[in-house]
Design a protein around this motif. Structure first.
Motif, PDB file in Angstrom:
ATOM      1  N   SER A  80       0.821  -1.212   0.000  1.00  0.00           N
ATOM      2  CA  SER A  80       0.000   0.000   0.000  1.00  0.00           C
ATOM      3  C   SER A  80       0.857   1.265   0.000  1.00  0.00           C
ATOM      4  N   ILE A  81       2.129   1.126   0.407  1.00  0.00           N
ATOM      5  CA  ILE A  81       3.040   2.284   0.432  1.00  0.00           C
ATOM      6  C   ILE A  81       3.864   2.354  -0.845  1.00  0.00           C
ATOM      7  N   TRP A  82       4.499   1.252  -1.216  1.00  0.00           N
ATOM      8  CA  TRP A  82       5.465   1.206  -2.323  1.00  0.00           C
ATOM      9  C   TRP A  82       4.807   0.826  -3.644  1.00  0.00           C
ATOM     10  N   GLY A  83       3.633   0.210  -3.567  1.00  0.00           N
ATOM     11  CA  GLY A  83       3.021  -0.335  -4.770  1.00  0.00           C
ATOM     12  C   GLY A  83       3.554  -1.743  -5.004  1.00  0.00           C
ATOM     13  N   ARG A  84       3.316  -2.280  -6.182  1.00  0.00           N
ATOM     14  CA  ARG A  84       3.742  -3.653  -6.460  1.00  0.00           C
ATOM     15  C   ARG A  84       5.073  -3.722  -7.185  1.00  0.00           C
ATOM     16  N   HIS A  85       5.824  -2.621  -7.140  1.00  0.00           N
ATOM     17  CA  HIS A  85       7.163  -2.614  -7.739  1.00  0.00           C
ATOM     18  C   HIS A  85       8.079  -3.527  -6.926  1.00  0.00           C
ATOM     19  N   SER A  86       9.165  -3.963  -7.557  1.00  0.00           N
ATOM     20  CA  SER A  86      10.138  -4.820  -6.875  1.00  0.00           C
ATOM     21  C   SER A  86      10.642  -4.117  -5.607  1.00  0.00           C
ATOM     22  N   ARG A  87      10.619  -4.838  -4.474  1.00  0.00           N
ATOM     23  CA  ARG A  87      11.070  -4.219  -3.234  1.00  0.00           C
ATOM     24  C   ARG A  87      11.390  -5.260  -2.172  1.00  0.00           C
ATOM     25  N   ASP A  88      12.263  -4.855  -1.268  1.00  0.00           N
ATOM     26  CA  ASP A  88      12.499  -5.541  -0.007  1.00  0.00           C
ATOM     27  C   ASP A  88      12.348  -4.486   1.068  1.00  0.00           C
ATOM     28  N   TRP A  89      12.263  -4.903   2.320  1.00  0.00           N
ATOM     29  CA  TRP A  89      12.039  -3.912   3.372  1.00  0.00           C
ATOM     30  C   TRP A  89      12.470  -4.431   4.732  1.00  0.00           C
TER      31      TRP A  89
END
Length: 199
Positions: A80-89
């Motif tokens: 909900s913050i980053w969208g569905r783009h590639s990410r780790d957190w």
């Protein structure tokens, strides 16, 4: 033919100037791909939508959100913050409605090797390689307390920690400090620990 001492010094100064400019250039590149935001709570729809706009319209490698005010963060929250783009957190949960640090990064451009917390979860260290520059670095996110004694402990920790960092280090966050006492009524003065970290 013997070189004069002066020409040797000029050559050394030119070399130092080039090294300095290269470091400034690297820092500019690093900072151009990072956004840090003290959100004062990231739970609302408007703030999440604002972050999604930044992610979509700027080539963000790293996003740091301070004062999330979220005790529980999961993949649904991150989407909900980053969208569905590639990410780790990696997230440091808030204590009730106080604090909280969230770092989201694009793993294609920032290959993280280690995440660690310090100072009772007030500092989050992220180490990795910015692949587009092949630059090994560390980014530290700080959410400092308002309390003067606790704040001094954070600065003392950073001054000591600085000596253990051998790679480019981006120190960022909300330090709850002002550079000039006139900037804010009742603000603290710059301490020797602050100067040690800055220099």
């Amino acid at each position: 033919m013997k070189k004069s001492r002066r020409s040797g010094l000029e050559g050394r100064n030119s070399e130092l100037a080039i090294q300095f400019l290269f470091k400034v250039w690297l820092l500019f590149l690093l900072m151009s791909s990072i956004i840090i935001w003290n959100s004062c709570g990231i739970g609302g729809r408007d703030k999440k939508s604002c972050v999604r706009y930044l992610v979509k319209n700027f080539s963000l490698d790293i996003l740091g959100i301070l004062e999330t005010k979220l005790e529980n963060i999961n993949d649904c929250t991150i989407n909900s913050i980053w969208g569905r783009h590639s990410r780790d957190w990696y997230a440091v949960p808030s204590l009730g409605l106080s604090g909280g640090i969230l770092c989201i990064w694009n793993p294609i451009f920032f290959c993280v090797s280690n995440c660690s917390m310090a100072m009772n979860s007030r500092i989050l260290h992220i180490e990795g390689v910015l692949s587009r520059f092949n630059l090994e670095c560390m980014v530290s996110f700080v959410y400092a307390p308002n309390d003067g004694l606790l704040k001094k402990e954070v600065w003392n920790y950073l001054a000591s920690f600085k000596n253990s960092v051998s790679k480019p280090w981006c120190l960022t966050g909300d330090f709850n400090e002002t550079l000039s006492p006139s900037d804010r009524k009742g603000s603290s003065r710059i301490s020797s620990s602050m100067i040690t970290v800055i220099i």
